[in-house]
Scaffold this active site. Structure first.
Site, PDB file in Angstrom:
ATOM      1  N   PRO A 269       0.845  -1.197   0.000  1.00  0.00           N
ATOM      2  CA  PRO A 269       0.000   0.000   0.000  1.00  0.00           C
ATOM      3  C   PRO A 269       0.873   1.235   0.000  1.00  0.00           C
ATOM      4  CG  PRO A 269       0.033  -0.985   2.202  1.00  0.00           C
ATOM      5  CD  PRO A 269       0.899  -1.848   1.323  1.00  0.00           C
ATOM      6  N   ASP A 270       0.304   2.357  -0.379  1.00  0.00           N
ATOM      7  CA  ASP A 270       1.059   3.614  -0.301  1.00  0.00           C
ATOM      8  C   ASP A 270       1.426   3.875   1.161  1.00  0.00           C
ATOM      9  OD1 ASP A 270       1.456   6.269  -2.150  1.00  0.00           O
ATOM     10  OD2 ASP A 270       1.215   6.747  -0.020  1.00  0.00           O
TER      11      ASP A 270
ATOM     12  N   GLU B  58      -4.875   1.046 -13.449  1.00  0.00           N
ATOM     13  CA  GLU B  58      -5.993   1.979 -13.219  1.00  0.00           C
ATOM     14  C   GLU B  58      -5.372   3.344 -12.994  1.00  0.00           C
ATOM     15  OE1 GLU B  58      -9.052   1.079 -13.563  1.00  0.00           O
ATOM     16  OE2 GLU B  58      -8.826  -1.099 -13.559  1.00  0.00           O
TER      17      GLU B  58
ATOM     18  N   GLU C 173      -4.857  16.587 -15.402  1.00  0.00           N
ATOM     19  CA  GLU C 173      -5.622  16.257 -14.196  1.00  0.00           C
ATOM     20  C   GLU C 173      -5.122  17.134 -13.045  1.00  0.00           C
ATOM     21  OE1 GLU C 173      -4.604  12.433 -12.487  1.00  0.00           O
ATOM     22  OE2 GLU C 173      -6.695  12.053 -11.979  1.00  0.00           O
TER      23      GLU C 173
END
Ligand code: NAD
Length: 540
Positions: free
Chosen positions: A205-206, A277, A409
């Site tokens: 995980p981050d 993703e 973005e």
């Protein structure tokens, strides 16, 4: 639980002249939680540690160990041994664990919400989306995996004499690397279908999501998942993240398009499959027959959920010129009333950005647009009195191609307004991006809405909703077109990608052998006749 765990104090005093609330006092985490969670990390007892910070104050809430590349190797070794036993269990047996997990996640939601908020700085209502997501994905795959994964019979080469079956074999050990923005969802939901398909997982995980991810893993242990099947390592993306993906039999990556490209290149060079993703520059189109109140209310959530740090959140609002002013009246009134704050409670509309880097990016996009002539209709300022990374929900108009926020973005609470005079113009504008992640279309005429939706180059399109309709429909695939990714999560694709199809065909008799005494030419003609007869039946 909240006060016990965090020693957190909040105040309800309104900041003078604003709807916004002040930050809580610095948090003090009960030291037993990180100490317990640290034992679930594959790292040496005396490993160096890193600080888990809360964006609410910028303060340290816990420390956790950093894994080494040798730890990653050990994680893979242990996972590979455990995977063989795990894959031998039936899918139905593995599915029971996910059903128990569904209940455990809902039962522990208060504690999970505290951790998500603490690590990400988001408002509680946005953290709750993560709890629903994990429960929904668990339930979906617990119920549907036995069907998705069952062996399928196909018509054989010679009907009746050839029996062909398709099996879905697990790939082995899946490497999952996740981002920080959805500490619960993005850390665990991609691992769940991989596990139920019979794989082991090495999860990295981050670092900014580690506490939540580890608690989610603990709950999976409690649900009955054998411990070695899911290995957790912690550390920087460029070293530990890369080490995890470089050893995986399948790569599951979520993050920015720039990093995704590098991850894809590395996986391709090893001939290993990858699901990516990635980012988005998502648009919402409000047509001239839309329910404006509903559209405006949904736009507030869709633009500012998790302070806009949501891959599927809306950064471009495309309005039909006939309703644009009326829509903006509703939308801006609602945006200007939004409350910001650091409460571990349901009272605020939006929380903080996660880091200085995110604050810098948001500030740069807004200041660049302002300097090049954009109008700021709402927001446009940081709110340091609430916490170090708070930024107001911001609405811009008058965006041109020269501005950074037009094509890139922002990944923050900034949305731009565009006016169009027809559906065709809206479609062209919505598709004018290299991304293709999510979109939203508003029209009371759902046939018109579907028709517009089908012309948008996006992996998910929500009609009369912003993002939750598609995200929460776990049976339908979800992912990005264009530079927003490769592969899909959810539905059949979301689990079959973690398997390799295998064709097992059993032959009865010897129909492929030319019978003794029959000239090969005659035999070939009779085979061709057989093919013509088969064409008349819908068999294959
Ligand atoms: P990022 O690509 O910089 O990092 C994402 C994660 O990958 C981090 O944990 C990072 O440490 C790690 N990482 C960095 N370099 C790596 C490498 N070489 N090998 C392996 N791991 C590495 O992205 P970010 O800025 O942290 O996250 C925000 C981005 O993620 C946005 O673009 C957002 O749209 C996207 N995102 C997409 C989805 C989705 O489902 N499409 C979901 C969440 C976030």
């Amino acid at each position: 639980m909240t006060d016990q765990l965090l020693g957190m104090q909040t105040t309800d005093t309104e900041a003078p002249g604003s709807q916004h609330r002040p930050s809580p006092a610095p948090h003090v985490v009960d030291p037993t939680l990180p100490a317990r969670l640290a034992r679930r990390v594959r790292a040496a007892g005396d490993a160096p540690r890193f600080d888990c910070l809360t964006p609410f104050t910028g303060g340290v809430v816990a420390t956790l160990p950093v894994s080494t590349v040798a730890d990653v190797e050990q994680a893979y070794d242990a996972a590979r041994v455990a995977q063989a036993r795990w894959a031998a269990r039936s899918v139905a047996d593995r599915a029971k664990i996910l059903l128990r997990y569904h209940d455990l996640v809902l039962d522990h939601q208060g504690e999970l919400l505290d951790l998500i908020q603490l690590e990400s700085g988001k408002a509680r209502r946005h953290a709750f989306e993560e709890v629903l997501d994990v429960a929904g994905v668990s339930r979906h795959y617990a119920r549907k995996a036995p069907d998705y994964l069952r062996p399928r019979r196909h018509l054989g080469a010679i009907p009746l004499l050839t029996q062909s079956t398709e099996l879905h074999q697990p790939r082995g050990v899946v490497g999952v690397v996740g981002p920080w923005n959805y500490p619960l969802s993005m850390s665990i939901t991609d691992a769940l279908p991989a596990l139920i398909a019979g794989n082991a997982v090495v999860l990295r995980p981050d670092e900014k999501a580690s506490l939540t991810a580890l608690r989610a893993v603990e709950l999976l242990d409690q649900a009955g998942l054998p411990r070695d099947i899911l290995q957790v390592v912690l550390g920087p993306g460029r070293t530990i993240g890369e080490a995890v993906l470089d050893r995986a039999d399948y790569v599951m990556y979520t993050g920015s398009t720039a990093t995704g490209r590098k991850v894809a290149e590395r996986a391709a060079s090893r001939l290993v499959g990858a699901s990516l993703e990635l980012g988005g520059k998502n648009a919402m189109y409000v047509a001239d027959d839309a329910s404006l109140r509903h559209a405006a209310e949904s736009a507030v959530r869709s633009c500012f959920s998790s302070a806009g740090q949501l891959c599927i959140s809306i950064e471009r609002l495309i309005l039909h010129e006939r309703i644009a002013d009326d829509f903006l009246k509703h939308f801006l009134t609602r945006v200007r009333k939004m409350t910001l704050g650091a409460e571990l409670d349901w009272g605020v509309d939006m929380g903080s950005l996660i880091s200085q880097a995110q604050l810098d990016r948001v500030t740069q996009h807004v200041e660049d647009a302002r300097a090049k002539g954009a109008t700021v209709l709402a927001g446009g300022h940081a709110r340091p009195e609430l916490g170090p990374y708070f930024y107001e929900p911001t609405v811009l108009e008058g965006i041109t191609q020269a501005m950074d926020c037009r094509m890139n973005e922002t990944f923050g609470p900034v949305v731009s307004i565009y006016r169009v005079s027809s559906d065709e113009e809206a479609i062209t504008l919505a598709n004018d991006t290299n991304y293709g992640l999510n979109a939203s279309v508003w029209s009371k005429d759902t046939r018109r809405g579907r028709h517009i939706a089908s012309q948008l180059r996006c992996g998910t399109v929500n009609v009369n909703e912003g993002y939750i309709a598609a995200w929460g429909s776990n049976g339908s695939p979800m992912g990005g077109m264009g530079e927003s990714g490769l592969g899909r999560r959810h539905g059949a694709e979301g689990i079959l990608k973690y398997t390799e199809s295998q064709n097992i065909s059993v032959q009865h008799g010897t129909p492929f052998k030319v019978p003794p005494g029959v000239p090969e030419k005659v035999w070939a003609r009779s085979m061709a006749t057989g093919m013509r007869v088969m064409k008349g039946f819908r068999l294959s």
